[in-house]
Design an enzyme around this catalytic site. Structure first.
Site, mmCIF file in Angstrom:
data_model
loop_
_atom_site.group_PDB
_atom_site.id
_atom_site.type_symbol
_atom_site.label_atom_id
_atom_site.label_comp_id
_atom_site.label_asym_id
_atom_site.label_seq_id
_atom_site.Cartn_x
_atom_site.Cartn_y
_atom_site.Cartn_z
ATOM 1 N N GLU A 132 0.816 -1.220 0.000
ATOM 2 C CA GLU A 132 0.000 0.000 0.000
ATOM 3 C C GLU A 132 0.844 1.261 0.000
ATOM 4 O OE1 GLU A 132 -0.612 -2.639 1.891
ATOM 5 O OE2 GLU A 132 -2.659 -3.252 1.403
ATOM 6 N N HIS A 162 -11.192 -5.555 10.357
ATOM 7 C CA HIS A 162 -11.818 -5.457 9.027
ATOM 8 C C HIS A 162 -13.225 -4.876 9.080
ATOM 9 C CE1 HIS A 162 -8.590 -8.330 8.136
ATOM 10 N NE2 HIS A 162 -8.779 -8.094 6.858
#
Ligand SMILES: Cc1ncc(C[n+]2csc(CCOP(=O)(O)OP(=O)(O)O)c2C)c(N)n1
Ligand SMILES: Cc1ncc(C[n+]2csc(CCOP(=O)(O)OP(=O)(O)O)c2C)c(N)n1
Ligand SMILES: [Mg+2]
Ligand SMILES: [Mg+2]
Lengths: 361, 335, 361, 335
Positions: free
Chosen positions: A84, A153
């Site tokens: 990322e 998450h």
């Protein structure tokens, strides 16, 4: 990866577009509305490209990019390694050179591995350069819980992004706003973080609210960044909310209307800039404020909304309460997760309490 | 000299037994996971809600490692943790109860399938790619400072080897000669992204050289290959000679997570033929080490253990919503 | 790196210590007070060690660890590579195994390269494990601006840490609290983020407030985590603040006292847990609230403080305002930086406005 | 075959001239920085406030690189950016004005010495270790997609090579064959931490192999060595053959930042003798390429340029506090 694209002019924002046009009758899911917005901008602006994990053949884990690689090919819809920091930074550098990247961070929960590029670079370069360098980039990311994906998450975290200056933050709750805000974000010369809740995407494999599918104009248009919207008018209580919680709030408002309780629901749509005028305008009518937010309660959005009202109109509020995610990691077991999420039941209880005049705790 | 015991037939059967137990377990979770999500798959519904990453096909990594580890060693796993958890000796009942989100689970239902913590076996896992590696360094650090010969094993996928945490962890472990073994499970895929689209080198084993540590790649999903490579690396770590990197070319037999249609997957046809379980069974049979009744017995005992764990989980109480805020902190503000 | 330490019992919190004892007469700088707290705990608990960049011979860029390596050696005071994710994670793993790491993140501004270990691991493991795994670790980090270190080295960011559940956050403003809170943090079984402002350390090479040197008891003691302190009593206006801004607020309070304006100053000291009772108690006396915060204004501490009061006592506030860092990257040039910092001048203006009854903008 | 011009005597003198300009510049900043911080060093005081990381001793890296770059190429630097900025051709007046925090500066006084952005020369820097690398990839990506032969150079210190961003960036650049050159300035120190305490390998050049990219180490702070290595790497990048990694063993002649007493530094005695400026001057003189008057002329022209830039900065207006909130965004919410 070597095919050359025609050079696009720097920082074009393209032709003027309609702003919040009539919705028409064609219905799309939020996911399809996002895909359409991106595709339309890619057709008219060669400098727009999409990059992220599983945005290619998979079409985005939450269907934000379905169909794009089929139309635009792998040089403009690019699957990345699980890096990322590297690929978000690549978006920043490409934006500095005049491209318009749409970069996906698969879950907002993953910001911790790449936040430096986001908040110290994407968000600060324009200011540090005295306005000489623009970073016209969209960072889109999935947020939210409700399906037992656990503490890493299920977070929304928009308060975390909104607290750090230099990036605009938009959080659509429905297909119409998703297309209009994505179009505005891609055409903006500023970095925009586009945070979409999995629960508003209209995915086939997740519990969904009927409002995750709605009317969307076919032509490109913009929803202005920084403008909230009254999605239901009311006179007794104002609910200031965003994203999936808008759906729950509307459901509660409809139910309580039958009892004669009139709830106004304000969908913030943007956090940065925050439409404080719209918040104050609504509370001026009702005097009662409930902030419903799926982000962690403390040091975030809910406090900012309340403080903004009190600063501007100290005597205005006769009642205030928050229905937020308490300050706890999001539990896995459904029974626990739904005990901490801002559910319709908790929202309803807060409204009833507001009408009772007390203060929710 | 070998620093670890040569494989005996008992050990070979033991590794197969572990592989059978893991497969039986994953098949049972698969069954229970899908049992009550239809009509119309709803990821949040059912006795086992949420994402489910199963490890079928990757049993050799777990079985080959497990033989070398005691419960005092540490292991950190990923979002796909069941196989290594079982090989590490994590209590099957409590692990299963956690996956079912029950109060009797390892995390009292708060963690879930990606967040299994077992202090007894020093096992943990994380759902964030490559972020399970740094804590393994810290466990190894504590073991080293206390003068023990305990080791920490950090497992990650081939996709994780392109994350910054991988690099920082290998450098620090090598620099401080920490007793760590890094195990990369190369199952060719990171969700829908094939290895060639994520990794600039053919084998992550070559990356060991970037830290001055041994790097070895085990091909063909070979459980005995894993046993040998892990034996070397763990003995080296126990002896105080520092970390090693092992990459195992393994197999993702099923989807990335349950519900993954794998439409992107180009190698599906070849997959069944690469299933390591029949492969190793046949090897041992051909070598005369295993009879059909041996194998039947393995399957029987595995089913017994697994169904007992599932029954335990199902019979366990769900957490009380009233206690959702418990366990944020170990203690209130001390005053 | 191979010397073995004696095994320490898991999660010891050691003997009971005095809580906020009399300060006595011995004066130390905040930096020295922190060093002493760490050294005393290292002497009594072999499981305590220090790790970070330049914490060894250099003694910490802001002198948080001066002298420690000389007493405890390189096996317990450990310089690291520039690998925050790896060494903070190493602290987490060591803590899980019963050690008590004191890990330094050199500047809070660097959280973006390592936040995942901090907020998804250090802060969540205890909850995810259902209380079965403790992470008794201290993460200390330097914060704040005022010396033209630019947008990437001047931020406080405590609102960012406090928003994310599972870690305690303490922010001392003076030597006495720094020693007591560091001692409490090391002995706590929870992860504690210890955020010290460079301007309160009493460094010889930075402009300093006289209060950065103060009386500190020699013996170990604790300042309880989660308890704010009224550092000046007053009746007209309540200033809720923390860290360096406490010094500025006290200076302003002293000055205005000569004019008969009575300002109460509340030093929060801890953000998580936040001492909301103390805030409400003070505002109950004055009715006027000013939040002074060097962190970014929106979506952070200042909004949370105001909202917490309004929730608990809706009618209480006759005036509220904020003196914070506006939502802008921190500029380099002094003229610009001091235009955005919460300076004594801005604080004084806010108090005068409060007394005039108006609302600060 | 050489893919870049062989060094001529003019080019050698040109590199020395660049080194002299850089050194003259850093000495002037040093002078101005300390001019008004006493009595009692106050880091926030004076015409140049804040941290100051000077590059004296590292001129060879900048001079060797600069000859290969045009203003259309990109370069991202670190917290220690002046030498490479000068070699890249960043406007000296505007850069100096930024360091003095003036409205005429590259960033209108908002950025400062660690945040110099010059769109004309595609130059930028960042104060966060290794985080300048990823944006260079993006610039290279844009150059590649537009079918140009422009390259991006990413400079970082040896300490930065242990940061995750280094690993992710090298893998991605190699994977996508981006026209990037990674240049590691090994000055033996990361603030007070010697290379041996931060890095598990002797040379970062070996780390190139972890990404399938060429890795080379230039020893002895040799400006001509940098020229050769950079020539190869940049030609490779321009030709579309992908990235390279170069590590240069250079020298931190002064402290990490101004005010650093360097009490930790064990190698101080040897430092003056390793100063690359007299070294290269003597080499060129011995080779008959340089006369004393040539060098005097270099110093004279350097002083003229530098003092002109300093005068420009000092004469420039300071930013108005009233405008402190300008430039957060390029545009208001569009409506
Ligand atoms: C930092 C981070 N980025 C992305 C993800 C989303 N994600 C979960 S699993 C996965 C693929 C991992 O691939 P690999 O490491 O090869 O492990 P495998 O799933 O193949 O076992 C991704 C991208 C994540 N969990 N964390
Ligand atoms: C992510 C991050 N960690 C730590 C720092 C603090 N810091 C600034 S310079 C420096 C040393 C850098 O060493 P090196 O990369 O070798 O560059 P040099 O200073 O030697 O030129 C450190 C640790 C930082 N700026 N960013
Ligand atoms: Mg994989
Ligand atoms: Mg260095």
């Amino acid at each position: 990866m070597t095919a050359a694209l025609p050079t696009a002019p720097l920082h074009t924002v393209g032709p003027n577009l309609a702003v919040e046009p009539d919705a028409g009758t064609r219905k799309l899911s939020t996911a399809k509305a996002m895909q359409e917005a991106i595709a339309q901008q890619m057709r008219t602006d060669d400098s727009v490209f999409v990059m992220g994990e599983d945005v290619g053949p998979y079409g985005g884990i939450f269907s934000s990019t379905t169909g794009l690689i089929e139309e635009f090919g792998p040089t403009r819809v690019i699957d990345t390694p699980i890096s990322e920091t590297a690929f978000i930074g690549t978006g920043i550098g490409a934006a500095i050179e005049g491209m318009r990247p749409v970069v996906e961070l698969m879950f907002s929960d993953f910001f911790g591995v790449c936040m430096d590029q986001i908040y110290n670079h994407m968000a600060k370069i324009h200011y540090e350069s005295g306005g000489n360098v623009q970073v016209p980039m969209v960072l889109m990311t999935a947020t939210g819980g409700g399906y037992s994906d656990g503490a890493q998450h299920s977070q929304t975290l928009w308060g975390t992004f909104a607290h750090l200056p230099g990036m605009k933050v938009v959080v659509p709750s429905n297909p119409y706003d998703a297309k209009g805000l994505m179009t505005a974000a891609i055409r903006s010369n500023d970095p925009v973080v586009f945070m979409f809740h999995k629960g508003v995407m209209g995915l086939g494999w997740m519990k969904k609210n009927r409002r995750s599918i709605g009317a969307v104009p076919e032509e490109p248009y913009e929803v202005p960044i920084g403008k909230a919207k009254v999605v239901r008018e009311g006179t007794d209580v104002t609910i200031v909310t965003l994203s999936l919680s808008v759906h729950h709030s509307l459901d509660v408002a409809e139910k309580l209307a039958e009892e004669g309780i009139s709830v106004e629901v304000l969908d913030l749509r943007s956090l940065v800039p925050l439409d404080r005028d719209a918040i104050v305008a609504s509370v001026s009518k009702t005097g009662r404020l409930i902030v419903v937010d799926e982000d962690y309660q403390s040091f975030g959005l809910s406090g900012e909304v309340i403080a903004s009202v009190v600063e501007r109109a100290p005597g205005l509020l006769t009642h205030v309460s928050r229905v937020c995610l308490p300050d706890v990691p999001i539990p896995y077991a459904s029974q626990l997760e739904y005990a901490v999420l801002p559910t319709p039941a908790r929202i309803e209880a807060a409204v009833r309490e507001a009408m009772g005049g007390g203060v929710a705790s | 000299m070998t620093l670890y015991p040569a494989l005996t037939d008992d050990m070979r059967r033991g590794m197969l037994q572990t592989m059978v137990l893991i497969r039986t377990y994953e098949e049972a979770i698969l069954r229970e996971y899908h049992a009550d999500k239809s009509p119309g798959f709803d990821i949040g519904a059912g006795l086992i809600p949420g994402e489910m990453h199963l490890s079928a096909g990757q049993e050799p990594v777990a079985a080959g490692l497990g033989l070398h580890l005691t419960k005092d060693d540490a292991l950190t796993a990923t979002h796909r943790p069941h196989h290594v958890a079982i090989a590490k000796g994590v209590r099957l009942r409590e692990m299963t109860a956690e996956i079912f989100g029950r109060e009797t689970g390892l995390g009292r239902g708060r963690g879930g399938h990606m967040h299994l913590f077992d202090p007894e076996t020093h096992f943990s896992c994380s759902g964030i790619i490559a972020e399970g590696l740094p804590p393994a360094l810290g466990q190894a650090f504590a073991f080293q400072r206390r003068g023990t010969d305990r080791v920490a094993v950090a497992v990650a996928g081939e996709g994780a080897a392109n994350q910054g945490a991988f690099h920082e962890s290998l450098n620090l472990a090598a620099l401080w000669k920490l007793p760590v073994v890094f195990v990369i499970e190369d199952n060719d895929w990171g969700i829908s992204v094939p290895r060639a689209q994520s990794t600039s080198v053919q084998s992550n084993a070559v990356r060991g050289a970037a830290y001055g540590m041994p790097g070895i790649r085990v091909e063909d999903n070979s459980v005995e290959g894993v046993y040998e490579a892990a034996g070397e690396a763990i003995a080296r770590a126990r002896a105080g000679d520092g970390p090693s990197l092992i990459e195992v070319h393994t197999l993702r037999l099923w989807g990335h997570f349950e519900g993954d249609a794998q439409g992107y997957r180009t190698d599906l046809d070849g997959v069944p033929g690469r299933d390591p379980l029949p492969t190793y069974r046949n090897t041992l049979t051909a070598q005369g080490v295993l009879t059909d009744s041996d194998f039947a017995a393995m399957e029987a005992s595995a089913s017994e253990l697994v169904e007992d764990a599932i029954d335990f989980a199902k019979a366990s109480p769900t957490p009380s919503p009233a206690n959702a805020l418990d366990y944020v902190f170990a203690e209130g503000a001390r005053s």
